[in-house]
Design an enzyme around this catalytic site. Structure first.
Site, short mmCIF file in Angstrom:
data_model
loop_
_atom_site.label_atom_id
_atom_site.label_comp_id
_atom_site.label_asym_id
_atom_site.label_seq_id
_atom_site.Cartn_x
_atom_site.Cartn_y
_atom_site.Cartn_z
N HIS A 205 16.16 0.15 13.08
CA HIS A 205 16.38 1.61 13.11
C HIS A 205 15.71 2.37 11.97
O HIS A 205 15.81 3.59 11.90
CB HIS A 205 17.88 1.94 13.13
CG HIS A 205 18.56 1.72 11.81
ND1 HIS A 205 19.10 0.51 11.46
CD2 HIS A 205 18.78 2.54 10.76
CE1 HIS A 205 19.62 0.61 10.25
NE2 HIS A 205 19.44 1.83 9.80
C1 UD1 Z 1 21.17 7.05 9.36
C2 UD1 Z 1 20.92 6.96 7.86
C3 UD1 Z 1 20.47 5.56 7.48
C4 UD1 Z 1 21.43 4.51 8.01
C5 UD1 Z 1 21.66 4.71 9.50
C6 UD1 Z 1 22.74 3.78 9.97
C7 UD1 Z 1 20.09 8.99 6.73
C8 UD1 Z 1 18.89 9.69 6.21
N1 UD1 Z 1 19.85 7.87 7.44
O1 UD1 Z 1 19.92 6.84 10.00
O2 UD1 Z 1 20.41 5.45 6.08
O3 UD1 Z 1 20.89 3.23 7.78
O4 UD1 Z 1 22.10 6.07 9.74
O5 UD1 Z 1 22.75 3.62 11.34
O6 UD1 Z 1 21.20 9.43 6.50
N2 UD1 Z 1 21.44 9.69 17.33
C9 UD1 Z 1 22.13 9.72 18.52
N3 UD1 Z 1 23.47 9.54 18.47
C10 UD1 Z 1 24.19 9.37 17.34
C11 UD1 Z 1 23.48 9.36 16.13
C12 UD1 Z 1 22.11 9.53 16.14
O7 UD1 Z 1 21.54 9.88 19.59
O8 UD1 Z 1 25.43 9.21 17.39
C13 UD1 Z 1 19.96 9.82 17.36
C14 UD1 Z 1 19.46 11.27 17.25
O9 UD1 Z 1 18.33 11.39 18.04
C15 UD1 Z 1 19.07 11.37 15.79
C16 UD1 Z 1 18.58 9.96 15.47
O10 UD1 Z 1 19.42 9.10 16.24
O11 UD1 Z 1 18.07 12.34 15.58
C17 UD1 Z 1 18.70 9.61 14.00
O12 UD1 Z 1 20.03 9.82 13.51
P1 UD1 Z 1 20.28 10.12 11.95
O13 UD1 Z 1 21.73 10.08 11.67
O14 UD1 Z 1 19.54 11.33 11.54
O15 UD1 Z 1 19.56 8.92 11.23
P2 UD1 Z 1 19.69 7.36 11.48
O16 UD1 Z 1 18.35 6.86 11.86
O17 UD1 Z 1 20.84 7.07 12.36
N1 UDP Z 2 26.67 -2.75 13.69
C1 UDP Z 2 27.52 -2.68 14.80
N2 UDP Z 2 26.96 -2.59 16.04
C2 UDP Z 2 25.61 -2.57 16.24
C3 UDP Z 2 24.75 -2.64 15.10
C4 UDP Z 2 25.32 -2.71 13.84
O1 UDP Z 2 28.74 -2.71 14.64
O2 UDP Z 2 25.17 -2.49 17.39
C5 UDP Z 2 27.27 -2.83 12.36
C6 UDP Z 2 26.81 -4.03 11.56
O3 UDP Z 2 27.61 -5.15 11.86
C7 UDP Z 2 26.99 -3.52 10.12
C8 UDP Z 2 26.66 -2.05 10.23
O4 UDP Z 2 26.81 -1.71 11.61
O5 UDP Z 2 28.33 -3.68 9.70
C9 UDP Z 2 25.28 -1.75 9.77
O6 UDP Z 2 24.95 -0.44 10.09
P1 UDP Z 2 23.46 0.05 10.36
O7 UDP Z 2 22.59 -1.09 10.68
O8 UDP Z 2 23.57 1.15 11.36
O9 UDP Z 2 23.06 0.75 8.99
P2 UDP Z 2 22.58 0.22 7.55
O10 UDP Z 2 23.48 -0.87 7.11
O11 UDP Z 2 21.16 -0.21 7.68
O12 UDP Z 2 22.67 1.43 6.70
#
Ligand code: UD1
Ligand code: UDP
Length: 352
Positions: A205
């Protein structure tokens, strides 16, 4: 009574917060939990509150998605009046997302004590949005709860030594608290028709991978050409960008709940990921991990070859998948599973 206002908003923060929220309750601390709404799909948010028994947030700010400025600005505007209203003894933020930074900035500007869980992490890669969030939050914080000794040392190099506590990793606490439950409750292996230790698990991601088409394509092609069953719960960010591919061994599924994810991690032959949390969980379970990034903040996991950096490099991914797995169990460097209790005790001691 000590009052803490906690800010969460993204999937990994719900998991980090679950053990802490429980420990705060047990310590008799009053917690006002605020959800920024950064993540909002049921399988990116609600499922974690249900499975991990996190109390319903006092408010959900419903900021949703947007550019960094848009998303963070909405959080700032909505958090400020809530913090003024609750006047907490401290504000607690987790990790390195935009929700972390927004909580930190509002608290610091209002003059509330700021506590940061997972302080001291650095990738030294300023193209990562998270790196700015980490540095800015740590430099505004009064209490810095570090998951590892390395994090303590990195803060010292930046001149931060006051209010720094090595407490251990609350994600390790969560794995110890929920690992057995996952084994009892999750039927994900049967549901997906998988055999233990006979599949790979992948998550992707990071913008470095999702927003650079060549990188995403190299990763997906390597997974497709691995000759192994690959379970790939697809983050919503990645779903929109995945190239079309005819690869029957690649099982693209919706994001999973925590219990299913823990079981899939424990039983995987190898995990391929760019997630910070998933790298650590692979290490906790002693499952070999290939990190789809050029660097990692979690350098402890590289010791002994439990985690190997492969970037988004097709050839390196396939070569490393053939390499021999490390033997034994990884050293315990993420604390003793009581990080959350330590955080609650320190908050009581400092704030009471
Ligand atoms: C965010 C965090 C990242 C973290 C990740 C965990 C920031 C800058 N990034 O990244 O550090 O590792 O979360 O998963 O804060 N979207 C949906 N549904 C949701 C959420 C997001 O469709 O419930 C889609 C939207 O198109 C959105 C994109 O995902 O624009 C990115 O979501 P966003 O929260 O901005 O960043 P992440 O890539 O999720
Ligand atoms: N995780 C989950 N379901 C998924 C993918 C990840 O429950 O489909 C959990 C995973 O076990 C871990 C956390 O989400 O505890 C990690 O989050 P993510 O990878 O979104 O973000 P990051 O740790 O990179 O910030």
């Amino acid at each position: 009574m000590v009052k803490i206002l906690s800010v969460v908003g993204a999937r990994p923060q719900f998991i980090k917060a679950a053990p802490v929220s429980r420990a705060l309750r047990q310590a008799g601390i009053d917690e006002v939990l605020i959800h920024t709404g950064q993540h909002y799909d049921a399988n990116m948010s609600d499922i974690f509150f249900d499975e991990l028994g996190i109390p319903q947030p006092w408010a959900n700010l419903n900021v949703g998605s947007g550019s960094h400025a848009e998303q963070t600005a909405h959080m700032l505007l909505k958090l400020e009046p809530l913090m003024v209203q609750h006047a907490p003894d401290a504000v607690l933020v987790y990790g390195d997302t935009n929700s972390t930074l927004a909580g930190a900035l509002v608290a610091a500007k209002l003059g509330f004590k700021l506590a940061h869980v997972e302080a001291g992490l650095r990738s030294f890669n300023r193209t990562m949005p998270e790196e700015h969030n980490r540095v800015l939050t740590d430099h505004s914080a009064d209490l810095l709860f570090c998951p590892t000794q390395n994090a303590v040392n990195l803060l010292a190099r930046e001149g931060i030594t006051r209010g720094v506590y090595m407490v251990g990793d609350t994600m390790f606490d969560a794995v110890l608290q929920f690992g057995d439950l996952a084994r009892q409750r999750s039927t994900i292996l049967q549901d997906l028709g998988l055999e233990a230790k006979n599949y790979l698990l992948a998550t992707v991601h990071r913008p470095y991978n999702t927003d650079v088409p060549d990188n995403l394509s190299a990763i997906v092609c390597a997974l497709a050409d691995s000759g192994q069953t690959v379970v790939f719960p697809v983050h919503p960010r990645t779903r929109q960008r995945l190239p079309a591919l005819n690869a029957p061994n690649l099982r693209l599924i919706e994001p999973l709940g925590y219990l299913d994810m823990l079981l899939l991690e424990q039983q995987a032959r190898c995990i391929l990921t760019d997630s910070g949390g998933v790298q650590k969980e692979a290490y906790f379970f002693g499952v070999p991990c290939l990190t789809l990034r050029p660097e990692t903040e979690w350098i402890e996991t590289l010791e002994g070859g439990w985690n190997v950096l492969v970037g988004a490099d097709y050839a390196r991914i396939l070569t490393q998948l053939q390499a021999e797995a490390p033997q034994g169990v990884p050293p315990a460097v993420f604390g003793d599973g009581h990080a959350a209790q330590r955080i609650a005790s320190i908050l009581l001691e400092v704030l009471a």
